[in-house]
Design a protein around this motif. Structure first.
Motif, mmCIF file in Angstrom:
data_model
loop_
_atom_site.group_PDB
_atom_site.id
_atom_site.type_symbol
_atom_site.label_atom_id
_atom_site.label_comp_id
_atom_site.label_asym_id
_atom_site.label_seq_id
_atom_site.Cartn_x
_atom_site.Cartn_y
_atom_site.Cartn_z
ATOM 1 N N GLY A 99 0.833 -1.196 0.000
ATOM 2 C CA GLY A 99 0.000 0.000 0.000
ATOM 3 C C GLY A 99 0.863 1.239 0.000
ATOM 4 N N THR A 100 0.220 2.382 0.106
ATOM 5 C CA THR A 100 0.928 3.655 0.159
ATOM 6 C C THR A 100 0.446 4.445 1.378
ATOM 7 N N LEU A 101 1.213 5.425 1.777
ATOM 8 C CA LEU A 101 0.820 6.242 2.924
ATOM 9 C C LEU A 101 -0.290 7.199 2.522
ATOM 10 N N GLY A 102 -1.440 7.077 3.186
ATOM 11 C CA GLY A 102 -2.581 7.911 2.853
ATOM 12 C C GLY A 102 -2.605 9.217 3.622
ATOM 13 N N LYS A 103 -3.519 10.082 3.267
ATOM 14 C CA LYS A 103 -3.669 11.358 3.961
ATOM 15 C C LYS A 103 -4.170 11.175 5.388
ATOM 16 N N ASN A 104 -4.664 9.981 5.695
ATOM 17 C CA ASN A 104 -5.077 9.677 7.066
ATOM 18 C C ASN A 104 -3.929 9.110 7.888
ATOM 19 N N VAL A 128 12.677 -13.426 -2.030
ATOM 20 C CA VAL A 128 12.845 -12.237 -2.869
ATOM 21 C C VAL A 128 12.084 -11.085 -2.234
ATOM 22 N N PHE A 129 12.771 -9.956 -2.003
ATOM 23 C CA PHE A 129 12.136 -8.805 -1.370
ATOM 24 C C PHE A 129 11.205 -8.087 -2.362
ATOM 25 N N ASP A 130 10.074 -7.630 -1.859
ATOM 26 C CA ASP A 130 9.154 -6.837 -2.673
ATOM 27 C C ASP A 130 9.583 -5.380 -2.685
ATOM 28 N N ARG A 131 9.011 -4.626 -3.604
ATOM 29 C CA ARG A 131 9.371 -3.219 -3.763
ATOM 30 C C ARG A 131 8.146 -2.342 -3.544
ATOM 31 N N PRO A 132 8.338 -1.093 -3.109
ATOM 32 C CA PRO A 132 7.211 -0.183 -2.905
ATOM 33 C C PRO A 132 6.432 0.056 -4.196
ATOM 34 N N LEU A 133 5.166 0.358 -4.043
ATOM 35 C CA LEU A 133 4.318 0.654 -5.194
ATOM 36 C C LEU A 133 4.699 2.004 -5.798
ATOM 37 N N ASP A 134 4.594 2.084 -7.100
ATOM 38 C CA ASP A 134 4.868 3.336 -7.803
ATOM 39 C C ASP A 134 3.547 4.024 -8.143
ATOM 40 N N GLU A 135 2.746 4.263 -7.123
ATOM 41 C CA GLU A 135 1.455 4.921 -7.317
ATOM 42 C C GLU A 135 1.009 5.562 -6.011
ATOM 43 N N TYR A 136 -0.025 6.405 -6.110
ATOM 44 C CA TYR A 136 -0.539 7.105 -4.933
ATOM 45 C C TYR A 136 -2.056 7.147 -5.056
ATOM 46 N N PHE A 137 -2.752 6.799 -3.980
ATOM 47 C CA PHE A 137 -4.196 6.629 -4.058
ATOM 48 C C PHE A 137 -5.010 7.837 -3.578
ATOM 49 N N CYS A 138 -4.376 8.831 -2.979
ATOM 50 C CA CYS A 138 -5.134 9.894 -2.309
ATOM 51 C C CYS A 138 -5.005 11.268 -2.965
ATOM 52 N N SER A 139 -4.495 11.334 -4.182
ATOM 53 C CA SER A 139 -4.156 12.627 -4.778
ATOM 54 C C SER A 139 -5.348 13.587 -4.884
ATOM 55 N N SER A 140 -6.527 13.086 -5.185
ATOM 56 C CA SER A 140 -7.682 13.963 -5.394
ATOM 57 C C SER A 140 -8.745 13.801 -4.312
#
Length: 213
Positions: A99-104, A128-140
């Motif tokens: 996931g990503t860090l949200g505005k909450n 195998v290590f995972d990598r952070p997501l290259d997206e953001y869910f809270c922009s608007s």
């Protein structure tokens, strides 16, 4: 084991056991408010605390660790007595691409939004290590800011002293929690989740659950 999300993290980012080669970061979706009921009670001077979401996570993490041991690996589940000193589960989930860090100020996942609680298992398996997501869910979206009943959330982040969900509240906040938070018993209250339930991501899943579909 019934987890809804799993990612693999480099243990060097934690204070886990020295033998660990990988960390399994585990997500459990909590679509029912019952998971957020918290018990606070003192028995013979000893304070007891319990929350269903974390009891489930600890139990399932222990089962996973035991299964890995049966397969010949070394494994240890995270317990919540000292979890904060070992691993930041919020940062771990983000680093593991869950996931990503949200505005909450919570981890917002692609399918469940912030309606997820986190656990972990340390293992000596080299995964195998995972990598952070290259997206953001809270922009608007900033619905969580508007939903917060005490104004604890905003552009400056989270003011924990004003948060109704605070685990170690001062006397003023204790009184406010008793007025504004649903009490199941004199010792059991529903932890405020306004910033979680306001999130549109995952809301349809939660509603489908309630509708019994």
């Amino acid at each position: 084991m019934g987890f809804d999300l799993v990612g693999v993290l480099d243990p060097s980012a934690t204070h886990g056991p020295p033998w660990a080669r990988s960390v399994l970061v585990l997500g459990y979706a909590t679509l029912d408010e019952a998971y957020d009921y918290c018990l606070y009670i003192e028995v013979r001077g000893q304070r007891r605390w319990s929350k269903l979401a974390y009891e489930v996570l600890v139990a399932r993490s222990a089962r996973l660790a035991l299964t890995l041991r049966d397969l010949g690996a070394r494994a240890a589940p995270l317990t919540y007595e000292d979890s904060a000193a070992i691993i930041d589960l919020r940062r771990a989930a983000i680093a593991a691409g869950l996931g990503t860090l949200g505005k909450n100020e919570l981890v917002v996942t692609r399918d469940f939004g912030p309606r997820v609680r986190w656990g972990a298992v340390f293992t000596d398996l080299r995964l195998v290590f995972d990598r952070p997501l290259d997206e953001y869910f809270c922009s608007s979206c900033s619905r969580c800011w508007s939903a917060c009943p005490t104004g604890a959330l905003g552009p400056a982040g989270l003011d924990r002293s004003r948060c109704l969900a605070e685990f170690a509240p001062d006397p003023t906040m204790v009184a406010r929690q008793k007025r504004q938070v649903r009490q199941l018993t004199p010792f059991t209250r529903l932890q405020c989740a306004a910033c979680i339930t306001a999130c549109p991501i995952g809301s349809r899943l939660a509603q489908t659950y309630w509708d019994g579909e």
